[in-house]
Design an enzyme around this catalytic site. Structure first.
Site, mmCIF file in Angstrom:
data_model
loop_
_atom_site.group_PDB
_atom_site.id
_atom_site.type_symbol
_atom_site.label_atom_id
_atom_site.label_comp_id
_atom_site.label_asym_id
_atom_site.label_seq_id
_atom_site.Cartn_x
_atom_site.Cartn_y
_atom_site.Cartn_z
ATOM 1 N N LEU A 67 24.875 -41.014 29.844
ATOM 2 C CA LEU A 67 25.493 -39.993 30.768
ATOM 3 C C LEU A 67 25.129 -40.467 32.169
ATOM 4 O O LEU A 67 24.063 -40.897 32.271
ATOM 5 C CB LEU A 67 25.053 -38.593 30.264
ATOM 6 C CG LEU A 67 25.256 -38.253 28.896
ATOM 7 C CD1 LEU A 67 24.882 -36.631 28.681
ATOM 8 C CD2 LEU A 67 26.702 -38.437 28.503
ATOM 9 N N PRO A 68 26.055 -39.882 33.056
ATOM 10 C CA PRO A 68 25.701 -40.333 34.542
ATOM 11 C C PRO A 68 24.541 -39.813 35.102
ATOM 12 O O PRO A 68 23.990 -40.361 36.038
ATOM 13 C CB PRO A 68 26.998 -39.703 35.065
ATOM 14 C CG PRO A 68 27.836 -38.876 34.097
ATOM 15 C CD PRO A 68 27.174 -39.083 32.774
ATOM 16 N N THR A 98 20.299 -43.344 32.733
ATOM 17 C CA THR A 98 19.301 -43.611 33.676
ATOM 18 C C THR A 98 18.830 -41.975 34.128
ATOM 19 O O THR A 98 19.806 -41.636 35.024
ATOM 20 C CB THR A 98 19.460 -44.635 34.641
ATOM 21 O OG1 THR A 98 19.749 -45.857 34.212
ATOM 22 C CG2 THR A 98 18.402 -44.830 35.597
ATOM 23 N N LYS A 173 12.418 -48.442 34.615
ATOM 24 C CA LYS A 173 13.895 -48.983 34.786
ATOM 25 C C LYS A 173 14.293 -48.645 36.305
ATOM 26 O O LYS A 173 14.785 -49.368 37.077
ATOM 27 C CB LYS A 173 14.798 -47.755 34.271
ATOM 28 C CG LYS A 173 16.215 -47.632 34.548
ATOM 29 C CD LYS A 173 17.161 -48.696 34.244
ATOM 30 C CE LYS A 173 18.458 -48.592 34.966
ATOM 31 N NZ LYS A 173 19.221 -50.020 34.914
ATOM 32 N N LYS A 248 22.155 -43.105 43.069
ATOM 33 C CA LYS A 248 21.246 -42.380 42.137
ATOM 34 C C LYS A 248 19.834 -43.059 41.820
ATOM 35 O O LYS A 248 18.826 -42.249 42.062
ATOM 36 C CB LYS A 248 21.751 -41.906 40.948
ATOM 37 C CG LYS A 248 21.108 -41.141 40.050
ATOM 38 C CD LYS A 248 21.959 -41.122 38.726
ATOM 39 C CE LYS A 248 21.685 -42.126 37.735
ATOM 40 N NZ LYS A 248 22.232 -42.104 36.634
HETATM 41 P P1 NAD Z 1 30.333 -43.831 33.577
HETATM 42 O O1 NAD Z 1 30.581 -42.878 34.657
HETATM 43 O O2 NAD Z 1 31.289 -44.921 33.693
HETATM 44 O O3 NAD Z 1 30.300 -43.010 32.003
HETATM 45 C C1 NAD Z 1 29.749 -41.833 31.824
HETATM 46 C C2 NAD Z 1 30.438 -41.294 30.770
HETATM 47 O O4 NAD Z 1 29.816 -40.102 30.495
HETATM 48 C C3 NAD Z 1 31.762 -40.598 31.355
HETATM 49 O O5 NAD Z 1 32.915 -41.195 30.492
HETATM 50 C C4 NAD Z 1 31.793 -39.241 31.158
HETATM 51 O O6 NAD Z 1 33.251 -38.754 30.850
HETATM 52 C C5 NAD Z 1 30.983 -39.213 30.266
HETATM 53 N N1 NAD Z 1 30.167 -37.638 29.871
HETATM 54 C C6 NAD Z 1 29.868 -37.035 31.104
HETATM 55 N N2 NAD Z 1 29.245 -35.763 30.496
HETATM 56 C C7 NAD Z 1 29.372 -35.942 29.130
HETATM 57 C C8 NAD Z 1 28.839 -35.111 28.021
HETATM 58 N N3 NAD Z 1 28.192 -33.803 28.166
HETATM 59 N N4 NAD Z 1 29.267 -35.418 26.739
HETATM 60 C C9 NAD Z 1 29.658 -36.571 26.518
HETATM 61 N N5 NAD Z 1 30.037 -37.384 27.621
HETATM 62 C C10 NAD Z 1 29.902 -37.364 28.919
HETATM 63 O O7 NAD Z 1 28.809 -44.428 33.834
HETATM 64 P P2 NAD Z 1 28.117 -45.775 33.270
HETATM 65 O O8 NAD Z 1 28.415 -46.860 34.055
HETATM 66 O O9 NAD Z 1 28.618 -45.904 31.919
HETATM 67 O O10 NAD Z 1 26.480 -45.249 33.230
HETATM 68 C C11 NAD Z 1 26.060 -44.512 32.315
HETATM 69 C C12 NAD Z 1 24.412 -44.702 32.538
HETATM 70 O O11 NAD Z 1 24.104 -45.652 32.312
HETATM 71 C C13 NAD Z 1 24.073 -43.877 33.971
HETATM 72 O O12 NAD Z 1 22.949 -43.140 33.650
HETATM 73 C C14 NAD Z 1 23.753 -45.196 34.563
HETATM 74 O O13 NAD Z 1 22.781 -44.998 35.705
HETATM 75 C C15 NAD Z 1 23.103 -45.987 33.472
HETATM 76 N N6 NAD Z 1 23.540 -47.641 33.670
HETATM 77 C C16 NAD Z 1 24.583 -48.079 34.138
HETATM 78 C C17 NAD Z 1 24.814 -49.320 34.350
HETATM 79 C C18 NAD Z 1 26.086 -50.211 34.685
HETATM 80 O O14 NAD Z 1 26.241 -51.412 34.944
HETATM 81 N N7 NAD Z 1 26.961 -49.415 34.899
HETATM 82 C C19 NAD Z 1 23.653 -50.381 33.960
HETATM 83 C C20 NAD Z 1 22.369 -49.689 33.667
HETATM 84 C C21 NAD Z 1 22.538 -48.275 33.453
#
Ligand code: NAD
Length: 301
Positions: A67-68, A98, A173, A248
């Site tokens: 999740l975000p 994260t 992280k 963030k």
């Molecule tokens: P994103 O915004 O693309 O995806 C997050 C998803 O979570 C969205 O589809 C949203 O609708 C969903 N969501 C929100 N609340 C929810 C709930 N209660 N139940 C189910 N789904 C829910 O974000 P992302 O890029 O996939 O990143 C996700 C996590 O991974 C973050 O914490 C980010 O910091 C971490 N991260 C991202 C990357 C990257 O390269 N994008 C790399 C490492 C870590």
């Protein structure tokens, strides 16, 4: 106990391809995301659709959340109507979002009170590694719980680290991502200096890769458009790790530094530069390597 049934919550840029890799590895994956397009894509990749997190988690051996933010994670699991109340005590909770180490500790403690095992397992590697199944997982929690999660994590990642007790994965992280922001900015600045003085960014990248300036941003995620295929810089900085998410992480790093009275001057400057860049809403949605644009000059200059 053999893990077979996985509930996957949060199928965005990272969760989508991670869930797809679990399906490929033979796990039965039930998915939930409030975003209809994210959920539809997951179903296309072989996941079973659920209409709520509770429904997805029914009978699951493990629940994975991606999740975000910390608020989203706490909103999902905690409280009288939170998911923890609905989980069987045999279910293992793996939160790969994260979030602040303190939020992770709160989740793991609340799970423990209900007799449910939980670990924090944030990832590094970005969307390309999520798709390739080569993420690094940094886990915090009991060693036995991390070991129980290992077969599931190995279907999505190449490196599984046990960083220490609850919250330690999150701590590792944010140290990593603070360093990532710093070398991404340094790489962008160095490439621009070369380009402004007549160098070809591709040639300069090759030279620095083989020299002492070599680093991950330069080698695997080059921020200068046209230097590397398959990275966000080659597609107008779309579809990677957003500036908003990097901000963030830098906020979490600065909060942590304040708590331990650690000196992190370059981390603070990196946060400041990303704030400047992300002051424009359009930029916040772009991949974080778009920080290159802060240094690029308008055409014709
Ligand atoms: P994103 O915004 O693309 O995806 C997050 C998803 O979570 C969205 O589809 C949203 O609708 C969903 N969501 C929100 N609340 C929810 C709930 N209660 N139940 C189910 N789904 C829910 O974000 P992302 O890029 O996939 O990143 C996700 C996590 O991974 C973050 O914490 C980010 O910091 C971490 N991260 C991202 C990357 C990257 O390269 N994008 C790399 C490492 C870590």
């Amino acid at each position: 106990m053999i893990m077979k049934k996985i509930a996957f919550l949060g199928l965005g840029n990272m969760g989508g391809p991670m869930a797809a890799n679990l399906v490929k590895a033979g796990f039965s994956v039930t998915a939930f995301d409030p975003s209809e397009s994210a959920l539809a894509q997951a179903v296309e990749n072989g996941c079973t659709r659920a209409d709520s997190a509770q429904q997805a988690a029914q009978g699951a051996d493990a629940v994975i959340s991606m999740l975000p933010s910390g608020d989203a994670v706490k909103g999902l699991y905690l409280g009288a109507r939170g998911l923890l109340q609905a989980l069987d005590t045999s279910t293992l909770v793996i939160d790969s979002s994260t979030i602040a180490a303190n939020d992770a500790r709160q989740l793991i403690a609340a799970a423990g009170e209900r007799g449910i095992r939980a670990i924090d397992a944030p990832v590094s590697g970005g969307t390309a590694a999520a798709a390739a199944g080569s993420l690094s997982f940094m886990c915090g929690g009991e060693a036995a719980d991390v070991d129980a999660a290992r077969p599931v994590l190995e279907a999505m990642g190449a490196n599984i680290f046990h960083a220490g007790p609850a919250g330690a994965g999150q701590m590792a992280k944010i140290c990593n991502n603070m360093l990532l922001a710093i070398h991404m900015i340094g790489t962008s600045e160095a490439l621009q200096l070369g380009v402004d003085n007549g160098l070809d960014p591709k040639v300069l990248s090759d030279i620095m890769k083989a020299s002492s300036g070599g680093n991950w941003s330069l080698e695997k995620y080059n921020p200068y458009p046209g230097v590397m295929d398959g990275v966000p810089a080659s597609r107008d900085y779309s579809g990677g790790f957003s500036v908003a998410l990097m901000l963030k992480d830098l906020g979490l790093a600065m909060d942590t530094a304040a708590g331990s009275a650690s000196s992190t001057p370059l981390g603070a400057l990196a946060k400041n530069l990303y704030q400047l860049h992300g002051g424009d809403d359009d930029n916040r949605a772009l991949d974080f390597s778009s920080i290159q644009n802060l240094f690029r000059r308008p055409a014709g200059d």
